[in-house]
Scaffold this active site. Structure first.
Site, PDB file in Angstrom:
ATOM      1  N   ARG A 167     130.279 -19.287   2.975  1.00 40.08           N
ATOM      2  CA  ARG A 167     131.111 -18.655   1.939  1.00 40.08           C
ATOM      3  C   ARG A 167     132.602 -18.847   2.201  1.00 40.08           C
ATOM      4  O   ARG A 167     133.418 -17.966   1.918  1.00 40.08           O
ATOM      5  CB  ARG A 167     130.824 -17.146   1.816  1.00 40.08           C
ATOM      6  CG  ARG A 167     129.434 -16.788   1.344  1.00 40.08           C
ATOM      7  CD  ARG A 167     129.159 -17.291  -0.068  1.00 40.08           C
ATOM      8  NE  ARG A 167     127.967 -16.694  -0.641  1.00 40.08           N
ATOM      9  CZ  ARG A 167     126.743 -17.195  -0.498  1.00 40.08           C
ATOM     10  NH1 ARG A 167     126.543 -18.293   0.200  1.00 40.08           N
ATOM     11  NH2 ARG A 167     125.709 -16.591  -1.075  1.00 40.08           N
ATOM     12  N   SER A 239     126.432 -10.642  -4.599  1.00 37.18           N
ATOM     13  CA  SER A 239     126.589  -9.981  -3.292  1.00 37.18           C
ATOM     14  C   SER A 239     128.033  -9.514  -3.143  1.00 37.18           C
ATOM     15  O   SER A 239     128.958 -10.299  -3.325  1.00 37.18           O
ATOM     16  CB  SER A 239     126.295 -10.954  -2.157  1.00 37.18           C
ATOM     17  OG  SER A 239     124.985 -11.440  -2.245  1.00 37.18           O
ATOM     18  N   GLU A 335     132.644 -10.129   0.150  1.00 40.57           N
ATOM     19  CA  GLU A 335     132.445 -11.519  -0.258  1.00 40.57           C
ATOM     20  C   GLU A 335     133.256 -11.776  -1.520  1.00 40.57           C
ATOM     21  O   GLU A 335     133.744 -12.872  -1.744  1.00 40.57           O
ATOM     22  CB  GLU A 335     130.949 -11.733  -0.525  1.00 40.57           C
ATOM     23  CG  GLU A 335     130.535 -13.180  -0.514  1.00 40.57           C
ATOM     24  CD  GLU A 335     129.779 -13.588  -1.744  1.00 40.57           C
ATOM     25  OE1 GLU A 335     130.347 -13.553  -2.839  1.00 40.57           O
ATOM     26  OE2 GLU A 335     128.597 -13.953  -1.589  1.00 40.57           O
TER      27      GLU A 335
HETATM   28  N1  EPU Z   1     117.193  -6.841   2.319  1.00 45.15           N
HETATM   29  C1  EPU Z   1     116.844  -5.520   2.446  1.00 45.15           C
HETATM   30  N2  EPU Z   1     117.301  -4.644   1.526  1.00 45.15           N
HETATM   31  C2  EPU Z   1     118.069  -4.998   0.472  1.00 45.15           C
HETATM   32  C3  EPU Z   1     118.425  -6.355   0.345  1.00 45.15           C
HETATM   33  C4  EPU Z   1     117.979  -7.266   1.279  1.00 45.15           C
HETATM   34  O1  EPU Z   1     116.153  -5.132   3.375  1.00 45.15           O
HETATM   35  O2  EPU Z   1     118.443  -4.135  -0.330  1.00 45.15           O
HETATM   36  C5  EPU Z   1     116.697  -7.815   3.327  1.00 45.15           C
HETATM   37  C6  EPU Z   1     115.288  -8.309   3.019  1.00 45.15           C
HETATM   38  O3  EPU Z   1     114.596  -8.432   4.215  1.00 45.15           O
HETATM   39  C7  EPU Z   1     115.516  -9.696   2.480  1.00 45.15           C
HETATM   40  C8  EPU Z   1     116.756 -10.133   3.246  1.00 45.15           C
HETATM   41  O4  EPU Z   1     117.518  -8.934   3.385  1.00 45.15           O
HETATM   42  O5  EPU Z   1     114.435 -10.524   2.740  1.00 45.15           O
HETATM   43  C9  EPU Z   1     117.578 -11.178   2.534  1.00 45.15           C
HETATM   44  O6  EPU Z   1     117.775 -10.785   1.183  1.00 45.15           O
HETATM   45  P1  EPU Z   1     117.976 -11.880   0.032  1.00 45.15           P
HETATM   46  O7  EPU Z   1     117.027 -12.989   0.151  1.00 45.15           O
HETATM   47  O8  EPU Z   1     118.058 -11.151  -1.271  1.00 45.15           O
HETATM   48  O9  EPU Z   1     119.373 -12.521   0.385  1.00 45.15           O
HETATM   49  P2  EPU Z   1     120.763 -11.906   0.860  1.00 45.15           P
HETATM   50  O10 EPU Z   1     120.994 -12.326   2.255  1.00 45.15           O
HETATM   51  O11 EPU Z   1     120.847 -10.469   0.540  1.00 45.15           O
HETATM   52  C10 EPU Z   1     122.060 -14.066   0.216  1.00 45.15           C
HETATM   53  C11 EPU Z   1     123.268 -14.436  -0.590  1.00 45.15           C
HETATM   54  C12 EPU Z   1     122.945 -14.431  -2.068  1.00 45.15           C
HETATM   55  C13 EPU Z   1     121.822 -15.417  -2.333  1.00 45.15           C
HETATM   56  C14 EPU Z   1     120.609 -15.009  -1.483  1.00 45.15           C
HETATM   57  C15 EPU Z   1     119.496 -16.014  -1.575  1.00 45.15           C
HETATM   58  C16 EPU Z   1     125.165 -13.687   0.733  1.00 45.15           C
HETATM   59  C17 EPU Z   1     126.258 -12.693   0.872  1.00 45.15           C
HETATM   60  N3  EPU Z   1     124.348 -13.514  -0.314  1.00 45.15           N
HETATM   61  O12 EPU Z   1     121.760 -12.722  -0.114  1.00 45.15           O
HETATM   62  O13 EPU Z   1     124.096 -14.877  -2.763  1.00 45.15           O
HETATM   63  O14 EPU Z   1     121.449 -15.429  -3.688  1.00 45.15           O
HETATM   64  O15 EPU Z   1     121.011 -14.951  -0.086  1.00 45.15           O
HETATM   65  O16 EPU Z   1     119.853 -17.137  -0.846  1.00 45.15           O
HETATM   66  O17 EPU Z   1     125.069 -14.608   1.539  1.00 45.15           O
HETATM   67  C18 EPU Z   1     126.089 -14.150  -3.828  1.00 45.15           C
HETATM   68  O18 EPU Z   1     126.689 -14.796  -2.973  1.00 45.15           O
HETATM   69  O19 EPU Z   1     126.684 -13.507  -4.711  1.00 45.15           O
HETATM   70  C19 EPU Z   1     124.640 -14.117  -3.783  1.00 45.15           C
HETATM   71  C20 EPU Z   1     123.909 -13.413  -4.644  1.00 45.15           C
END
Ligand code: EPU
Length: 339
Positions: A167, A239, A335
């Site tokens: 990012r 995010s 972010e």
């Molecule tokens: N999780 C929880 N609770 C929550 C949310 C997430 O426990 O409320 C845990 C779960 O275990 C889940 C893991 O976190 O499996 C990862 O969650 P997710 O796959 O939704 O991804 P993220 O790390 O929360 C990142 C990016 C997103 C992108 C997704 C998919 C960042 C800051 N965000 O989110 O990007 O869509 O991965 O690759 O890196 C954005 O940048 O605006 C964005 C949406």
């Protein structure tokens, strides 16, 4: 003179997906390069504080903007190189990113199918090196053409000079570069990227493994639909925080106390923690105070209900940062761009 089509005291509410009300002292829609040059070389506007907007899907306004807001709307996708292995396409900054993904899917070009449904414009992509489901823009990006507001010249940054990280990029910290267009190299022999945790889970649950780039995009759209709110219905900017990286030693200590903590190796001695998990554990998932809350299905996404102010979102975010710091000793970094 007509090139300087500048309006005054314009509401930015339609131009940010959180739907926050703030005004721009001066505002122009940029539809041609000539218009951009004219504005940035004019005695009236060149020296004003400046903000470049794409779709406004990663920005939080906490006050009115006292200078010039430029909304990039120069569109167009063009194939510039094609051989039997790959194609290089050039995309103008104001093109919607999803149009680029759809173009690639139609042509059968692989490399950006995992980045489907990321809101925003192509020109905003390199600024924070957009990424999702195991793929980042830097994986296919060839170069970025900018207008350098210091030298008043165009300049091309090959990807090696873009300083891409998680990012982040050179463009995030150097606002003198205004992104005009990007080039992507897309493959004609796609290798599907299906190793991201929520993809493998979805494949296990459905028992169906995607076999081509369109099926990958369809699966990802399904997952995004379940986890991420549509900004047309619920104001949000994706995010709100980055996933923090912590030293392996600190991770191991936390793991002893919280065996379910979600972390992925970031390097040999660093672990990337799911910020959504931290926020959920700290009790903020789906919580709402006044017109601000977090999304019930993904705690990392902040929701601006109608009437929410930028200041209210900022204080809510600070409360979250405070409790995550207290409970886990981890500092969450926004972010979104906070203006
Ligand atoms: N999780 C929880 N609770 C929550 C949310 C997430 O426990 O409320 C845990 C779960 O275990 C889940 C893991 O976190 O499996 C990862 O969650 P997710 O796959 O939704 O991804 P993220 O790390 O929360 C990142 C990016 C997103 C992108 C997704 C998919 C960042 C800051 N965000 O989110 O990007 O869509 O991965 O690759 O890196 C954005 O940048 O605006 C964005 C949406």
């Amino acid at each position: 003179m007509t090139l300087l089509n500048v309006a005054q005291n314009v509401s930015l509410q339609p131009y940010n997906t959180l739907g926050i009300y703030a005004t721009a002292r001066y505002f122009a829609l940029i539809e041609t390069i000539e218009q951009l040059h004219a504005l940035l070389e004019s005695s009236e506007y060149a020296a004003l504080p400046r903000l470049i907007l794409g779709s406004g899907s990663n920005i939080l306004f906490t006050h009115d903007f006292p200078g010039l807001v430029l909304r990039m709307q120069i569109q167009g996708i063009q194939k510039i190189i094609e051989n039997s292995d790959f194609s290089v396409i050039e995309v103008n900054a104001g093109e919607l990113w999803e149009n680029v993904v759809e173009y690639a899917l139609d042509q059968g070009y692989g490399g950006i199918e995992n980045l489907t449904w990321i809101p925003g414009t192509a020109g905003a992509g390199p600024v924070q090196n957009i990424g999702a489901y195991g793929v980042e823009l830097k994986d296919t990006l060839e170069n970025v053409t900018v207008y350098d507001t210091n030298s008043h010249q165009e300049r091309i940054f090959p990807k090696e000079q873009c300083c891409f990280g998680y990012r982040s990029s050179i463009f995030k910290t150097n606002p003198q570069y205004i992104i005009l267009k990007i080039q992507l190299q897309l493959t004609k022999h796609p290798e599907l990227q299906l190793q991201y945790a929520s993809l493998t889970q979805a494949i296990q649950t459905t028992g169906q493994t995607p076999t081509n780039i369109r099926e990958v995009a369809q699966l990802i759209r399904k997952i995004r639909d379940q986890r991420l709110p549509n900004p047309k219905i619920l104001g949000n900017a994706g995010s709100f925080f980055k996933n923090p990286q912590i030293p392996l030693v600190q991770y191991q200590k936390l793991q002893a106390k919280y065996p379910k903590i979600v972390g992925y190796p970031a390097s040999e001695d660093q672990v990337k923690i799911a910020a959504g998990w931290l926020i959920e554990q700290a009790g903020w998932k789906g919580k709402r105070i006044g017109n601000v809350g977090t999304y019930a299905h993904q705690a990392l996404v902040m929701i601006a209900y109608p009437g929410a102010t930028g200041q209210a979102i900022l204080s809510f975010a600070q409360e979250i940062q405070h409790s995550v710091q207290e409970q886990f000793g981890i500092s969450l970094e926004p972010e979104v761009l906070i203006v």
